[in-house]
Design a protein around this motif. Structure first.
Motif, short mmCIF file in Angstrom:
data_model
loop_
_atom_site.label_atom_id
_atom_site.label_comp_id
_atom_site.label_asym_id
_atom_site.label_seq_id
_atom_site.Cartn_x
_atom_site.Cartn_y
_atom_site.Cartn_z
N MET A 1 25.00 -27.84 3.87
CA MET A 1 26.25 -28.54 3.79
C MET A 1 26.94 -28.39 5.14
SD MET A 1 26.13 -29.56 0.58
CE MET A 1 27.70 -30.34 0.46
N ALA A 2 27.64 -29.45 5.56
CA ALA A 2 28.32 -29.41 6.85
C ALA A 2 29.67 -30.11 6.74
CB ALA A 2 27.47 -30.08 7.93
N SER A 3 30.56 -29.76 7.64
CA SER A 3 31.87 -30.41 7.70
C SER A 3 31.78 -31.74 8.44
CB SER A 3 32.89 -29.50 8.38
OG SER A 3 32.49 -29.23 9.71
N GLY A 4 30.77 -31.90 9.24
CA GLY A 4 30.56 -33.12 10.02
C GLY A 4 29.56 -32.83 11.11
N ARG A 5 29.28 -33.81 11.92
CA ARG A 5 28.30 -33.64 12.99
C ARG A 5 28.70 -32.48 13.91
NH1 ARG A 5 24.70 -37.62 15.06
NH2 ARG A 5 23.59 -36.71 16.80
N ASN A 6 27.79 -31.54 14.08
CA ASN A 6 28.00 -30.36 14.92
C ASN A 6 29.21 -29.52 14.51
OD1 ASN A 6 25.76 -30.97 16.58
ND2 ASN A 6 27.01 -32.44 17.69
N GLY A 7 29.64 -29.66 13.26
CA GLY A 7 30.78 -28.90 12.76
C GLY A 7 30.34 -27.62 12.08
N TRP A 8 31.14 -27.18 11.14
CA TRP A 8 30.81 -25.99 10.36
C TRP A 8 29.57 -26.26 9.52
CZ3 TRP A 8 33.33 -21.61 11.34
CH2 TRP A 8 34.59 -21.68 11.93
N VAL A 9 28.71 -25.27 9.37
CA VAL A 9 27.48 -25.41 8.59
C VAL A 9 27.43 -24.29 7.56
CG1 VAL A 9 24.97 -25.38 8.66
CG2 VAL A 9 26.24 -26.49 10.49
N TYR A 10 27.16 -24.66 6.32
CA TYR A 10 27.01 -23.69 5.23
C TYR A 10 25.56 -23.73 4.76
CZ TYR A 10 27.04 -21.86 0.49
OH TYR A 10 26.74 -21.15 -0.64
N ILE A 11 24.96 -22.57 4.62
CA ILE A 11 23.58 -22.47 4.13
C ILE A 11 23.60 -21.70 2.82
CG2 ILE A 11 21.30 -21.48 4.57
CD1 ILE A 11 21.85 -21.83 7.55
N GLY A 12 22.95 -22.25 1.81
CA GLY A 12 22.86 -21.59 0.52
C GLY A 12 21.62 -22.04 -0.22
N SER A 13 21.35 -21.40 -1.34
CA SER A 13 20.22 -21.81 -2.17
C SER A 13 20.71 -21.99 -3.60
CB SER A 13 19.09 -20.78 -2.11
OG SER A 13 19.52 -19.52 -2.56
N THR A 14 20.04 -22.82 -4.35
CA THR A 14 20.43 -23.11 -5.72
C THR A 14 19.21 -23.59 -6.50
OG1 THR A 14 21.90 -24.44 -7.11
CG2 THR A 14 21.05 -25.50 -5.13
N SER A 15 19.29 -23.48 -7.80
CA SER A 15 18.22 -24.00 -8.65
C SER A 15 18.53 -25.43 -9.09
CB SER A 15 18.04 -23.11 -9.89
OG SER A 15 19.25 -23.08 -10.64
N ASN A 16 19.75 -25.93 -8.80
CA ASN A 16 20.14 -27.29 -9.17
C ASN A 16 20.95 -27.90 -8.03
OD1 ASN A 16 21.37 -29.62 -10.22
ND2 ASN A 16 21.40 -28.79 -12.29
N LEU A 17 20.27 -28.57 -7.14
CA LEU A 17 20.92 -29.12 -5.94
C LEU A 17 22.01 -30.12 -6.28
CD1 LEU A 17 21.01 -29.17 -2.85
CD2 LEU A 17 19.27 -30.97 -2.92
N HIS A 18 21.76 -31.02 -7.25
CA HIS A 18 22.76 -32.02 -7.60
C HIS A 18 24.07 -31.38 -8.08
CE1 HIS A 18 19.36 -34.77 -7.38
NE2 HIS A 18 20.27 -35.74 -7.26
N ALA A 19 23.95 -30.38 -8.94
CA ALA A 19 25.15 -29.71 -9.45
C ALA A 19 25.86 -28.95 -8.34
CB ALA A 19 24.77 -28.75 -10.58
N ARG A 20 25.13 -28.28 -7.49
CA ARG A 20 25.75 -27.47 -6.43
C ARG A 20 26.44 -28.36 -5.40
NH1 ARG A 20 28.81 -24.30 -5.06
NH2 ARG A 20 28.40 -22.58 -3.63
N VAL A 21 25.83 -29.48 -5.04
CA VAL A 21 26.47 -30.41 -4.11
C VAL A 21 27.77 -30.95 -4.71
CG1 VAL A 21 26.25 -32.67 -2.99
CG2 VAL A 21 24.36 -31.03 -2.87
#
Length: 102
Positions: free
Chosen positions: A1-21
């Motif tokens: 997940m990111a705030s925008g191009r070259n912005g803040w970047v979040y890295i995580g893992s999940t078993s359900n990508l659609h729900a987490r997004v």
């Protein structure tokens, strides 16, 4: 997940990508890093067969230098498009968000 191009970047893992997004996009966890920094765009992801592999990869990526992370995103998504932009219905009053356990 990111705030925008070259912005803040979040890295995580999940078993359900659609729900987490969905949680990131709607601010379900307002006190978290991604909400604080506006990381609402899915710009990169990878799938793993086993949860332990996903967690191991997440931990490894979090230790990477920022430039390496940006290159990983740019190689797969050079325009930093939101890969989940069309995942959720916009004007459907009967639609409910996915459960993280689905």
């Amino acid at each position: 997940m990111a705030s925008g191009r070259n912005g803040w970047v979040y890295i995580g893992s999940t078993s359900n990508l659609h729900a987490r997004v969905w949680q990131h996009k709607t601010g379900t966890h307002p006190d978290g890093y991604s909400a604080e920094h506006g990381c609402v765009h899915l710009v990169w992801y990878e799938q793993h067969q086993w949860v332990v592999d996903a967690i191991r990869r997440e931990r490894r990526l979090k230790k990477w230098m920022r430039d390496w992370k940006l290159k990983l995103i740019e190689d797969a998504n050079p325009q930093w498009l939101d890969l989940a932009a069309d995942w959720y219905p916009v004007n459907d009053p009967n639609w409910t968000p996915p459960s993280e356990h689905d």
